[in-house]
Design an enzyme around this catalytic site. Structure first.
Site, PDB file in Angstrom:
ATOM      1  N   ASP A   1       0.838  -1.199   0.000  1.00 12.84           N
ATOM      2  CA  ASP A   1       0.000   0.000   0.000  1.00 12.84           C
ATOM      3  C   ASP A   1       0.878   1.255   0.000  1.00 12.84           C
ATOM      4  OD1 ASP A   1      -2.770   1.073   0.409  1.00 12.84           O
ATOM      5  OD2 ASP A   1      -1.840   1.943   2.188  1.00 12.84           O
TER       6      ASP A   1
ATOM      7  N   GLU B   1      14.041 -15.809   0.225  1.00 13.19           N
ATOM      8  CA  GLU B   1      14.356 -16.944   1.102  1.00 13.19           C
ATOM      9  C   GLU B   1      13.297 -18.032   0.983  1.00 13.19           C
ATOM     10  OE1 GLU B   1      14.788 -15.683   5.163  1.00 13.19           O
ATOM     11  OE2 GLU B   1      16.144 -14.069   4.576  1.00 13.19           O
TER      12      GLU B   1
END
Ligand code: BGC
Length: 584
Positions: free
Chosen positions: A223, A278
């Site tokens: 956002d 990751e």
């Protein structure tokens, strides 16, 4: 269907494991409070979404983007977050969330969560601590506090306006009861801005991203991704100076605005990208960044968020040359960054496209509305008339039938474009903006902060009609939190399911075909000799033709697999799109 363009269908498991799943995904935005209410309190909830997973599966989308579902006073529809690592008790529990994620995944649907990093709510533990702590304390350093100007600090530190209207600064009362410092809020005063120069803030967001990624969230919508980095060194420029420094209607294109689109924000995203990578597959991210197109690539880079919203079509009129220019430019820009482009016509912040296209000027966001603000506030406010916070459209000027016809044509064109397509709940039902909400029932802060100017965004956030009757058209067992108009009955899911030609069945067919037809992200324009007709081809003999003009147009040879409206004597009528697959 046997055509030269058909791909070997992939299993759900294959799609779910694909690290590139996002590149051409159809992503369906759920505004949770207004989707489905399972417990009858008038507010949509997580269990309501879980119950509708079969509906989402049948619709044929690849991912759900969930607007904020965190604990919130709903001062800004949930974009005022009290606690980033929890579920709003009004919407459910963390266990409900896990069940919903599992149900979506079992249906082969990815889950994208909305992250709101520019500001928290004023009920966040950190903000309460900041108010209770003295000036200069570590607790205040997590937000942006400044002394006021004037003899007794009674004037705001600068004269800047907030996006929702009124000043960007709010004065607090110090713990000893005296009038005190001011804090910055780009949006409502209930949304204090974080200080992103503070390592504690950065650490905390990494923790939040990990928290949701570990819970199975596949990606994030960021956002106000262009709002976090700020340069508030003194003297802060006056807003008139800022306006004078802007590059005409392009606004700020060099990252020198004090709080929009500064280059430093990308240091944050580089850190986030390491975390995303990751995971296997890597978590994805898409930036909500209302910036000049020349600056968008920074957000979409593979070292950054990876993808950025492109609101260009959403802001364009229903007009062939404009569409062609926007599509061409965005595909080139996406290629340069290695990202895929994004496309969107409707979301929870704008007037629904079935309404925009039914207004006299033909769809430009602000046309027929009295938009007063511009979130792409790298531009001086209102300069190009393209607003973000939109008032309801004047109902008497609306051509409902034309609006829907064009909206369906535009959607079919969008679903054929390379890149990801973002759909907003209810557009698959052909819903238009609800303009008849009484003032006493409105909820959007932009309405309250701009009396008589902004009507706000409630009109696109009215709870969905699932059935033609019942107290809230099947949304819940009781009245919905925003009033639904009588005409919703005709648009209910129950009235459209299995009905040939209904908007719902049209979306289902187009989405199913899209996943079968999609291959490489190539697009080639085919010249039509008619400036009002666009024609492009995708690899494998998949052609899309859209008639923006007034006269019927002859389609290329092949099988018409879907059209946004009926053909007339085999010709493509005005305001209609068709997909044609060349026969093998
Ligand atoms: C969201 C809006 C919200 C604002 C402040 C926007 O970009 O899409 O709905 O009001 O951010 O968080």
């Amino acid at each position: 269907m046997s055509t030269s363009a058909t791909q070997a269908p992939r299993t759900d498991a294959e799609r779910m494991a694909d690290p590139n799943w996002w590149r051409q995904a159809a992503v369906y935005q759920i505004y949770p409070r207004s989707f489905a209410d399972s417990n009858g309190d008038g507010i949509g909830d997580i269990q309501g979404i879980t119950a509708k997973v079969p509906y989402l599966k049948e619709l044929g989308i690849d991912a759900v983007w969930l607007s904020p579902f965190y604990p919130s006073a709903l001062a800004d529809g949930g974009y005022d977050v009290d606690d980033y690592r929890n579920v709003d008790p009004k919407l459910g529990t963390l266990e409900d969330f896990d069940e919903m994620a599992a149900a979506l995944h079992a249906a082969g649907i990815k889950l994208v969560a909305d992250i709101v990093p520019n500001h928290s709510s004023d009920r966040h533990e950190w903000f309460k601590e900041a108010l209770a702590s003295p000036k200069g304390s570590a607790a205040r350093e997590r937000y942006i506090f400044r002394d006021g100007k004037g003899e007794n600090g009674e004037l705001p530190p600068s004269d800047w306006d907030s996006v929702f209207g009124g000043p960007v600064w709010e004065r607090i009362t110090e713990p000893d009861g005296t009038p005190g410092q001011w804090y910055m809020h780009i949006f409502a005063k209930e949304q204090p801005d974080f200080n992103w120069d503070n390592p504690e803030v950065r650490e905390d967001f990494l923790k939040t991203l990990r928290f949701w990624s570990d819970r199975g969230v596949d990606g994030f919508r960021i956002d106000v991704a262009h709002g976090m980095a700020k340069d508030l060194s003194e003297p802060m420029p006056m807003k008139a100076d800022l306006a004078a420094r802007a590059h005409g209607t392009d606004g700020f294109v060099d990252g020198s605005h004090p709080f929009w689109d500064r280059d430093e924000v990308h240091e944050v995203y580089a850190e986030w990208r390491k975390l995303f990578n990751e995971y296997n597959p890597p978590r994805t991210a898409v930036a909500e960044a209302w910036v000049h197109e020349s600056r968008r690539a920074r957000y979409a880079s593979p070292e950054g968020l990876g993808q950025a919203f492109n609101f260009d079509l959403l802001q364009a009129d229903f007009d062939a040359p404009s569409f062609r220019k926007i599509i061409t430019e965005n595909l080139i820009a996406a290629k340069e960054t290695g990202a895929s482009s994004t496309w969107v016509f409707s979301n929870h912040d704008v007037v629904r496209h079935a309404t925009r296209y039914g207004l006299p000027k033909g769809g430009s966001v602000a046309q027929g509305t009295n938009a007063a603000q511009d979130i792409s506030s790298t531009k001086p406010k209102g300069q190009d008339g393209k607003g973000w916070l939109l008032a309801g459209a004047p109902a008497e000027e609306l051509d409902v039938e034309l609006g829907l016809r064009r909206a369906r044509a535009a959607t079919l064109l969008m679903l054929a474009l390379p890149g990801s397509a973002y759909l907003y709940q209810g557009e698959e039902l052909g819903l238009r903006e609800v303009t008849e909400i009484p003032d006493s029932e409105r909820q959007d802060p932009s309405f309250f902060r701009n009396p008589g100017v902004e009507i706000g965004r409630d009109g696109c956030r009215v709870p969905l009609p699932w059935t033609a009757d019942g107290p809230s058209f099947g949304f819940g067992q009781d009245r919905a939190h925003l009033p639904q108009p009588e005409w919703f009955a005709r648009y209910a899911v129950s009235e459209q399911e299995g009905v040939e030609g209904s908007t719902l069945e049209f979306y289902r067919r187009a989405l199913r075909l899209r996943s079968e037809l999609q291959a490489d992200e190539e697009l080639e324009w085919v010249e039509t000799g008619n400036q009002d007709v666009l024609h492009f081809s995708r690899p494998g003999g998949w052609d899309t033709v859209t008639n923006f003009g007034t006269e019927p147009f002859e389609l290329p040879a092949g099988t018409v697999v879907v059209s946004s409206g009926p053909l007339e004597d085999g010709l493509l009528p005005a305001d209609t799109s068709a997909w044609v697959v060349r026969d093998a």
